[in-house]
Scaffold this motif. Structure first.
Motif, PDB file in Angstrom:
ATOM      1  N   SER A 179       0.836  -1.206   0.000  1.00 42.43           N
ATOM      2  CA  SER A 179       0.000   0.000   0.000  1.00 42.43           C
ATOM      3  C   SER A 179       0.868   1.252   0.000  1.00 42.43           C
ATOM      4  N   TYR A 180       2.201   1.053  -0.145  1.00 47.22           N
ATOM      5  CA  TYR A 180       3.180   2.148  -0.158  1.00 47.22           C
ATOM      6  C   TYR A 180       3.152   2.912   1.166  1.00 47.22           C
ATOM      7  N   ALA A 181       3.011   2.131   2.253  1.00 51.50           N
ATOM      8  CA  ALA A 181       3.030   2.691   3.602  1.00 51.50           C
ATOM      9  C   ALA A 181       4.472   2.947   4.028  1.00 51.50           C
ATOM     10  N   ASN A 182       4.624   3.674   5.154  1.00 56.98           N
ATOM     11  CA  ASN A 182       5.971   4.099   5.548  1.00 56.98           C
ATOM     12  C   ASN A 182       6.834   2.973   6.101  1.00 56.98           C
ATOM     13  N   ASP A 183       6.269   1.777   6.301  1.00 57.11           N
ATOM     14  CA  ASP A 183       7.078   0.657   6.791  1.00 57.11           C
ATOM     15  C   ASP A 183       7.361  -0.369   5.689  1.00 57.11           C
ATOM     16  N   GLU A 184       7.044  -0.040   4.445  1.00 56.84           N
ATOM     17  CA  GLU A 184       7.269  -0.967   3.340  1.00 56.84           C
ATOM     18  C   GLU A 184       8.538  -0.581   2.572  1.00 56.84           C
ATOM     19  N   PRO A 185       9.500  -1.493   2.439  1.00 54.69           N
ATOM     20  CA  PRO A 185      10.787  -1.171   1.799  1.00 54.69           C
ATOM     21  C   PRO A 185      10.690  -1.206   0.270  1.00 54.69           C
ATOM     22  N   ILE A 186       9.972  -0.255  -0.286  1.00 61.26           N
ATOM     23  CA  ILE A 186       9.700  -0.261  -1.723  1.00 61.26           C
ATOM     24  C   ILE A 186      10.985  -0.189  -2.549  1.00 61.26           C
ATOM     25  N   GLU A 187      11.928   0.642  -2.149  1.00 58.16           N
ATOM     26  CA  GLU A 187      13.176   0.770  -2.916  1.00 58.16           C
ATOM     27  C   GLU A 187      13.916  -0.561  -2.979  1.00 58.16           C
ATOM     28  N   ALA A 188      13.996  -1.265  -1.845  1.00 57.03           N
ATOM     29  CA  ALA A 188      14.690  -2.559  -1.814  1.00 57.03           C
ATOM     30  C   ALA A 188      13.946  -3.582  -2.667  1.00 57.03           C
ATOM     31  N   ILE A 189      12.625  -3.535  -2.679  1.00 54.26           N
ATOM     32  CA  ILE A 189      11.837  -4.460  -3.498  1.00 54.26           C
ATOM     33  C   ILE A 189      12.116  -4.229  -4.974  1.00 54.26           C
ATOM     34  N   LEU A 190      12.118  -2.972  -5.403  1.00 51.45           N
ATOM     35  CA  LEU A 190      12.363  -2.663  -6.813  1.00 51.45           C
ATOM     36  C   LEU A 190      13.780  -3.054  -7.227  1.00 51.45           C
ATOM     37  N   GLU A 191      14.732  -2.862  -6.326  1.00 51.46           N
ATOM     38  CA  GLU A 191      16.111  -3.233  -6.640  1.00 51.46           C
ATOM     39  C   GLU A 191      16.242  -4.754  -6.756  1.00 51.46           C
ATOM     40  N   ALA A 192      15.554  -5.493  -5.878  1.00 49.82           N
ATOM     41  CA  ALA A 192      15.574  -6.957  -5.950  1.00 49.82           C
ATOM     42  C   ALA A 192      14.950  -7.442  -7.255  1.00 49.82           C
ATOM     43  N   VAL A 283      14.354 -12.417   5.722  1.00 49.23           N
ATOM     44  CA  VAL A 283      15.399 -11.552   5.177  1.00 49.23           C
ATOM     45  C   VAL A 283      15.432 -10.222   5.904  1.00 49.23           C
ATOM     46  N   ASP A 284      16.549  -9.540   5.765  1.00 50.16           N
ATOM     47  CA  ASP A 284      16.646  -8.138   6.166  1.00 50.16           C
ATOM     48  C   ASP A 284      15.793  -7.352   5.164  1.00 50.16           C
ATOM     49  N   PRO A 285      14.711  -6.689   5.606  1.00 51.44           N
ATOM     50  CA  PRO A 285      13.814  -6.031   4.657  1.00 51.44           C
ATOM     51  C   PRO A 285      14.456  -4.901   3.869  1.00 51.44           C
ATOM     52  N   GLY A 286      15.604  -4.428   4.323  1.00 55.78           N
ATOM     53  CA  GLY A 286      16.277  -3.359   3.602  1.00 55.78           C
ATOM     54  C   GLY A 286      17.340  -3.846   2.636  1.00 55.78           C
ATOM     55  N   SER A 287      17.538  -5.149   2.556  1.00 58.04           N
ATOM     56  CA  SER A 287      18.599  -5.708   1.714  1.00 58.04           C
ATOM     57  C   SER A 287      18.019  -6.283   0.427  1.00 58.04           C
ATOM     58  N   ALA A 288      18.246  -5.618  -0.689  1.00 60.27           N
ATOM     59  CA  ALA A 288      17.777  -6.117  -1.982  1.00 60.27           C
ATOM     60  C   ALA A 288      18.434  -7.450  -2.320  1.00 60.27           C
ATOM     61  N   GLU A 290      19.411  -9.868  -0.254  1.00 59.62           N
ATOM     62  CA  GLU A 290      18.769 -10.947   0.490  1.00 59.62           C
ATOM     63  C   GLU A 290      17.374 -11.244  -0.060  1.00 59.62           C
ATOM     64  N   ILE A 291      16.636 -10.208  -0.422  1.00 62.50           N
ATOM     65  CA  ILE A 291      15.286 -10.407  -0.963  1.00 62.50           C
ATOM     66  C   ILE A 291      15.351 -11.196  -2.266  1.00 62.50           C
ATOM     67  N   ALA A 292      16.246 -10.784  -3.164  1.00 60.02           N
ATOM     68  CA  ALA A 292      16.369 -11.461  -4.457  1.00 60.02           C
ATOM     69  C   ALA A 292      16.788 -12.916  -4.281  1.00 60.02           C
ATOM     70  N   SER A 293      17.760 -13.169  -3.421  1.00 62.18           N
ATOM     71  CA  SER A 293      18.235 -14.545  -3.198  1.00 62.18           C
ATOM     72  C   SER A 293      17.143 -15.415  -2.602  1.00 62.18           C
ATOM     73  N   ALA A 294      16.389 -14.866  -1.657  1.00 59.49           N
ATOM     74  CA  ALA A 294      15.315 -15.630  -1.022  1.00 59.49           C
ATOM     75  C   ALA A 294      14.203 -15.957  -2.010  1.00 59.49           C
ATOM     76  N   VAL A 295      13.870 -15.009  -2.871  1.00 61.16           N
ATOM     77  CA  VAL A 295      12.846 -15.249  -3.885  1.00 61.16           C
ATOM     78  C   VAL A 295      13.287 -16.363  -4.827  1.00 61.16           C
ATOM     79  N   GLU A 296      14.524 -16.308  -5.293  1.00 60.36           N
ATOM     80  CA  GLU A 296      15.024 -17.335  -6.216  1.00 60.36           C
ATOM     81  C   GLU A 296      15.047 -18.711  -5.551  1.00 60.36           C
TER      82      GLU A 296
END
Length: 339
Positions: A179-192, A283-288, A290-296
């Motif tokens: 929902s693009y709330a202030n606790d959502e790591p959108i930048e890290a998600i896009l980078e992942a 994952v660390d929510p701020g680490s793109a 870690e997010i990418a590796s976990a998804v794969e």
């Protein structure tokens, strides 16, 4: 595709009897947890919403007046309320003083940690003394205990929505309900997403223009979707991304993923590890990276991860039946849980 309607574990408790007049009030236009909890408890939900174009002060004034009228017309013996916002608690507490009404507050994490509401937390806890708060983890229950507020730990109501037959979807995709709330790591998600060009990433909600412009080609923005569309998105997802940067916060997306038996990637916080267990990757929510590796890794092990999600769902359904019975005892006045 047929979806199973059964759920292992004890049968849910009977809803409140008709002589126990109860009401579940929320000042949101709608809320999944409120609606599901009200349905599970057999309590009618009352969403007191007004024009969001009004200023906050005018909205709260109109909602306060509407809430008072609802209480006067229904005269419930017990009121459940979704918090925040704190003004809703102020109105219901004032009304309850004259009508000997039991208050049970469903305290979302924002009540404790959202910057908008933390300054009112002490006032809210003081107003709740002698009442009961519903929270999603032991840490928040400890805060209530310290404030002399009784507590019940209860997660979002779950049900078994796992398809009886799993059909392989046309594409591999990561579902990101945001929902693009202030606790959502959108930048890290896009980078992942940029790191995994072979996988489609689907982000829900109304995305800001800046987010759309910075996204890679494998990111799709669904916009707002209907409930039917959302069910299909969860059902067919390869993995659900349910991330928050705020500790002690449960994710609605994580609950939904569990109900559909879809593996998830979520934040590495203790409360999430305890509840999600082997149904998720943490994952660390701020680490793109870690997010990418976990998804794969999750996509590569989909069958095993789905089976783990199914096992955890059934275990949590057993826990849920106990929590719901406890809440019903409180609102009926049959039991008061000492802080």
């Amino acid at each position: 595709m047929k979806v199973s309607q059964s759920a292992r574990g004890p049968n849910p408790p009977a809803p409140a009897s008709s002589h126990t007049r109860m009401l579940f009030i929320s000042w949101a236009e709608d809320n999944g947890r409120t609606r599901d909890l009200a349905k599970t408890l057999g309590v009618p939900p009352e969403f007191v919403a007004v024009d969001r174009n009004l200023s906050a002060a005018r909205r709260y004034l109109h909602q306060s007046l509407k809430t008072w009228r609802v209480l006067q017309s229904t005269r419930p013996s017990a009121v459940l309320l979704m918090l925040p916002p704190t003004p809703l608690l102020m109105v219901t507490r004032a009304w309850s003083l004259f009508h000997r009404t039991r208050l049970v507050a469903d305290l979302h994490t924002g009540f404790f940690y959202d910057p908008k509401w933390t300054r009112f937390r002490r006032l809210g806890l003081w107003l709740l003394r002698g009442s009961t708060g519903i929270v999603t983890n032991a840490h928040l229950a400890d805060i209530l205990t310290a404030a002399q507020v009784s507590s019940v730990v209860a997660h979002d109501p779950l049900e078994d929505r796992i398809p009886a037959t799993v059909v392989k979807p046309d594409e591999l995709y990561v579902l990101c309900p945001v929902s693009y709330a202030n606790d959502e790591p959108i930048e890290a998600i896009l980078e992942a997403a940029k790191m995994t060009p072979e996988v489609t990433w689907k982000l829900t909600g109304k995305a800001p223009a800046s987010v759309i412009q910075s996204a890679s080609a494998n990111v799709q923005f669904t916009g707002y979707v209907s409930n039917t569309e959302l069910v299909a998105l969860f059902r067919d997802a390869s993995v659900v991304l349910a991330l928050t940067t705020r500790d002690h916060t449960m994710q609605r997306a994580g609950y939904e993923a569990l109900m559909f038996g879809v593996p998830q990637v979520t934040s590495d916080f203790e409360c999430l590890r305890e509840f999600i267990a082997s149904a998720g990757e943490f994952v660390d929510p701020g680490s793109a990276d870690e997010i990418a590796s976990a998804v794969e890794a999750t996509i590569a092990e989909r069958p095993a991860r789905r089976e783990a999600s199914r096992r955890i769902l059934h275990a949590r359904l057993d826990d849920q039946a106990i929590a719901i019975r406890q809440i019903l005892r409180v609102v009926r006045g049959a039991e008061v849980i000492s802080p």
